[in-house]
Each structure stands twice: as structure tokens, then as C-alpha cells.
Design an enzyme around this catalytic site. Structure first.
Site, PDB file in Angstrom:
ATOM      1  N   LYS A  50     -74.381  12.316 -26.495  1.00  0.00           N
ATOM      2  CA  LYS A  50     -74.443  13.740 -26.865  1.00  0.00           C
ATOM      3  C   LYS A  50     -74.800  13.950 -28.344  1.00  0.00           C
ATOM      4  O   LYS A  50     -74.735  12.996 -29.139  1.00  0.00           O
ATOM      5  CB  LYS A  50     -73.100  14.386 -26.522  1.00  0.00           C
ATOM      6  CG  LYS A  50     -72.801  14.382 -25.022  1.00  0.00           C
ATOM      7  CD  LYS A  50     -71.518  15.145 -24.719  1.00  0.00           C
ATOM      8  CE  LYS A  50     -71.245  15.169 -23.235  1.00  0.00           C
ATOM      9  NZ  LYS A  50     -70.046  15.980 -22.905  1.00  0.00           N
TER      10      LYS A  50
ATOM     11  N   TYR B 207     -75.375  21.814 -16.568  1.00  0.00           N
ATOM     12  CA  TYR B 207     -73.921  22.047 -16.479  1.00  0.00           C
ATOM     13  C   TYR B 207     -73.574  23.265 -15.621  1.00  0.00           C
ATOM     14  O   TYR B 207     -72.502  23.853 -15.810  1.00  0.00           O
ATOM     15  CB  TYR B 207     -73.324  22.196 -17.879  1.00  0.00           C
ATOM     16  CG  TYR B 207     -73.108  20.870 -18.585  1.00  0.00           C
ATOM     17  CD1 TYR B 207     -72.213  19.932 -18.078  1.00  0.00           C
ATOM     18  CD2 TYR B 207     -73.767  20.563 -19.765  1.00  0.00           C
ATOM     19  CE1 TYR B 207     -71.985  18.720 -18.732  1.00  0.00           C
ATOM     20  CE2 TYR B 207     -73.551  19.349 -20.421  1.00  0.00           C
ATOM     21  CZ  TYR B 207     -72.650  18.439 -19.893  1.00  0.00           C
ATOM     22  OH  TYR B 207     -72.425  17.242 -20.541  1.00  0.00           O
TER      23      TYR B 207
ATOM     24  N   ASN C 110     -67.457  15.344 -27.232  1.00  0.00           N
ATOM     25  CA  ASN C 110     -66.831  14.103 -26.752  1.00  0.00           C
ATOM     26  C   ASN C 110     -67.814  12.945 -26.547  1.00  0.00           C
ATOM     27  O   ASN C 110     -67.582  12.059 -25.731  1.00  0.00           O
ATOM     28  CB  ASN C 110     -65.987  14.382 -25.496  1.00  0.00           C
ATOM     29  CG  ASN C 110     -66.837  14.838 -24.317  1.00  0.00           C
ATOM     30  OD1 ASN C 110     -68.031  15.047 -24.458  1.00  0.00           O
ATOM     31  ND2 ASN C 110     -66.215  14.968 -23.164  1.00  0.00           N
TER      32      ASN C 110
ATOM     33  N   HIS D 285     -71.598  11.786 -21.815  1.00  0.00           N
ATOM     34  CA  HIS D 285     -71.408  12.288 -20.452  1.00  0.00           C
ATOM     35  C   HIS D 285     -71.705  11.135 -19.505  1.00  0.00           C
ATOM     36  O   HIS D 285     -72.585  10.328 -19.776  1.00  0.00           O
ATOM     37  CB  HIS D 285     -72.376  13.445 -20.161  1.00  0.00           C
ATOM     38  CG  HIS D 285     -72.467  13.765 -18.695  1.00  0.00           C
ATOM     39  ND1 HIS D 285     -71.533  14.552 -18.075  1.00  0.00           N
ATOM     40  CD2 HIS D 285     -73.330  13.342 -17.741  1.00  0.00           C
ATOM     41  CE1 HIS D 285     -71.838  14.625 -16.777  1.00  0.00           C
ATOM     42  NE2 HIS D 285     -72.923  13.908 -16.556  1.00  0.00           N
TER      43      HIS D 285
ATOM     44  N   GLU E  27     -78.425  13.777 -11.267  1.00  0.00           N
ATOM     45  CA  GLU E  27     -78.558  13.805 -12.727  1.00  0.00           C
ATOM     46  C   GLU E  27     -79.702  12.908 -13.199  1.00  0.00           C
ATOM     47  O   GLU E  27     -80.416  13.262 -14.146  1.00  0.00           O
ATOM     48  CB  GLU E  27     -77.221  13.428 -13.374  1.00  0.00           C
ATOM     49  CG  GLU E  27     -76.177  14.524 -13.157  1.00  0.00           C
ATOM     50  CD  GLU E  27     -74.795  14.191 -13.680  1.00  0.00           C
ATOM     51  OE1 GLU E  27     -73.918  15.077 -13.615  1.00  0.00           O
ATOM     52  OE2 GLU E  27     -74.559  13.068 -14.148  1.00  0.00           O
TER      53      GLU E  27
HETATM   54  P1  CMP Z   1     -68.762  16.085 -19.694  1.00  0.00           P
HETATM   55  O1  CMP Z   1     -68.203  14.818 -19.140  1.00  0.00           O
HETATM   56  O2  CMP Z   1     -70.172  16.092 -20.155  1.00  0.00           O
HETATM   57  O3  CMP Z   1     -68.560  17.258 -18.614  1.00  0.00           O
HETATM   58  C1  CMP Z   1     -68.407  18.599 -18.960  1.00  0.00           C
HETATM   59  C2  CMP Z   1     -68.233  18.792 -20.429  1.00  0.00           C
HETATM   60  O4  CMP Z   1     -67.612  20.013 -20.800  1.00  0.00           O
HETATM   61  C3  CMP Z   1     -67.265  17.742 -20.979  1.00  0.00           C
HETATM   62  O5  CMP Z   1     -67.847  16.473 -20.946  1.00  0.00           O
HETATM   63  C4  CMP Z   1     -66.963  18.328 -22.346  1.00  0.00           C
HETATM   64  O6  CMP Z   1     -68.018  18.128 -23.273  1.00  0.00           O
HETATM   65  C5  CMP Z   1     -66.875  19.807 -21.998  1.00  0.00           C
HETATM   66  N1  CMP Z   1     -65.487  20.233 -21.735  1.00  0.00           N
HETATM   67  C6  CMP Z   1     -64.697  19.877 -20.718  1.00  0.00           C
HETATM   68  N2  CMP Z   1     -63.500  20.486 -20.790  1.00  0.00           N
HETATM   69  C7  CMP Z   1     -63.547  21.251 -21.893  1.00  0.00           C
HETATM   70  C8  CMP Z   1     -62.633  22.136 -22.523  1.00  0.00           C
HETATM   71  N3  CMP Z   1     -61.420  22.350 -22.023  1.00  0.00           N
HETATM   72  N4  CMP Z   1     -63.020  22.761 -23.646  1.00  0.00           N
HETATM   73  C9  CMP Z   1     -64.266  22.552 -24.149  1.00  0.00           C
HETATM   74  N5  CMP Z   1     -65.175  21.732 -23.595  1.00  0.00           N
HETATM   75  C10 CMP Z   1     -64.827  21.089 -22.492  1.00  0.00           C
END
Ligand code: CMP
Length: 143
Positions: free
Chosen positions: A11, A51, A114, A117, A128
Site C-alpha cells: 500500500k 474495495y 496497514n 492487502h 483480485e
Molecule cells: P485490507 O486488508 O486491505 O482490507 C480492507 C482495508 O480497510 C483494510 O486492509 C484497512 O486498510 C482498512 N480498514 C479495515 N478496518 C478499518 C477500520 N476500522 N478503520 C479504518 N480502516 C480500516
């Protein structure tokens, strides 16, 4: 255990931190092979579509903004039990809960920013991968 393919995104936060190599090293050390890899900048429409399952979630708009703020690296990973293995090496969605040595423990900032993904199931992995890589692209890279 069957050889599987999964899909990964490094990311914008991890790319900005100069952690493409750090993330990829952990994937490779876990036994995952990088089958395809490219750096792309997601448009708002692409991030929204990728998403779309989270469309009703309160974090959707923020997530789309984050995912379009800079380039990402999209990858196809291959290996035994690749989907579960990738999720294990990624660590928990919230880095505060991620185990030591995982990608998110070492490179993520918070639950949104984070670092990576990873697909959560065979069907999503297929979708995907197809979202970012054409059949011709994948065929050209096959060993
Ligand atoms: P990802 O595994 O890419 O799947 C969905 C994404 O949404 C996740 O990683 C985070 O980047 C984001 N995400 C999931 N939960 C939250 C949350 N509670 N608040 C903000 N972002 C979130």
C-alpha cells in the site's frame, strides 16, 4: 497441500516508507514466490471498485483516499497454501494486534494505513488477480 496463487498490494504507506524490499523479503522468506509485480497509481474509480465490499463501512471514503494518495505495488504470489501463508506473514489487520515479525507489525502505522492487502479466499484471490493482471500478462510470466 496444493500450490495456490494469491494477490497482494503493497500500500501507499509502505511504498512511501521505502519498504517495498522489506515487505517483499518477508513474503519470499515465507516461501512465497513473486509471480507478477507492477507499480501502479490507483484512480479513485479503481480504489472504489476494488474495495466495493466495504462500501457501507464508515472507513470506506478514508480508505479510498489513502489507497489513491501514492503508488502501490500489486503482486501475484504463488506457493503452497499461499492464501493462508500470506495472511499469516501479513499479520492482523490492526498492527497493534499483529504478531512479532509480521509485515504489519514492522511496517504498518494503524488499522487503515496497514502496509499490505492480501486476498482472504480462493475466489477473491482469483477476482483480485483479474482486477489488475490480464490473462496474457500472466501467461507471459509463467515459468
Ligand atoms: P485490507 O486488508 O486491505 O482490507 C480492507 C482495508 O480497510 C483494510 O486492509 C484497512 O486498510 C482498512 N480498514 C479495515 N478496518 C478499518 C477500520 N476500522 N478503520 C479504518 N480502516 C480500516
Amino acid at each position: 497441500m496444493a500450490i495456490e496463487r494469491t494477490f497482494s498490494i503493497i500500500k501507499p504507506d509502505a511504498v512511501a516508507k521505502n519498504a517495498i524490499g522489506g515487505v517483499t523479503a518477508k513474503l519470499e522468506a515465507a516461501g512465497l514466490r513473486i509471480l507478477a509485480s507492477k507499480m501502479v497509481r490507483l484512480s479513485e474509480a479503481q480504489a472504489k471498485a476494488f474495495y466495493v465490499v466495504h462500501k457501507e463501512r464508515p472507513f470506506y471514503a478514508g480508505l479510498v483516499k489513502f489507497m489513491t494518495e501514492g503508488p502501490v505495488v500489486v503482486q501475484v504470489l504463488e506457493g503452497e497454501n499461499a492464501i493462508a501463508k500470506n495472511r499469516e506473514v501479513m499479520g492482523a489487520t490492526n498492527p497493534e494486534k499483529a504478531a512479532a515479525g509480521t509485515i504489519r507489525k514492522d511496517f504498518a502505522s494503524d488499522i487503515e494505513r496497514n502496509a499490505v492487502h492480501g486476498s482472504d479466499a480462493p475466489e477473491t484471490a482469483k477476482e483480485e488477480i483479474a482486477f489488475f493482471f490480464s490473462t496474457a500478462e500472466l501467461a507471459a510470466l509463467a515459468r
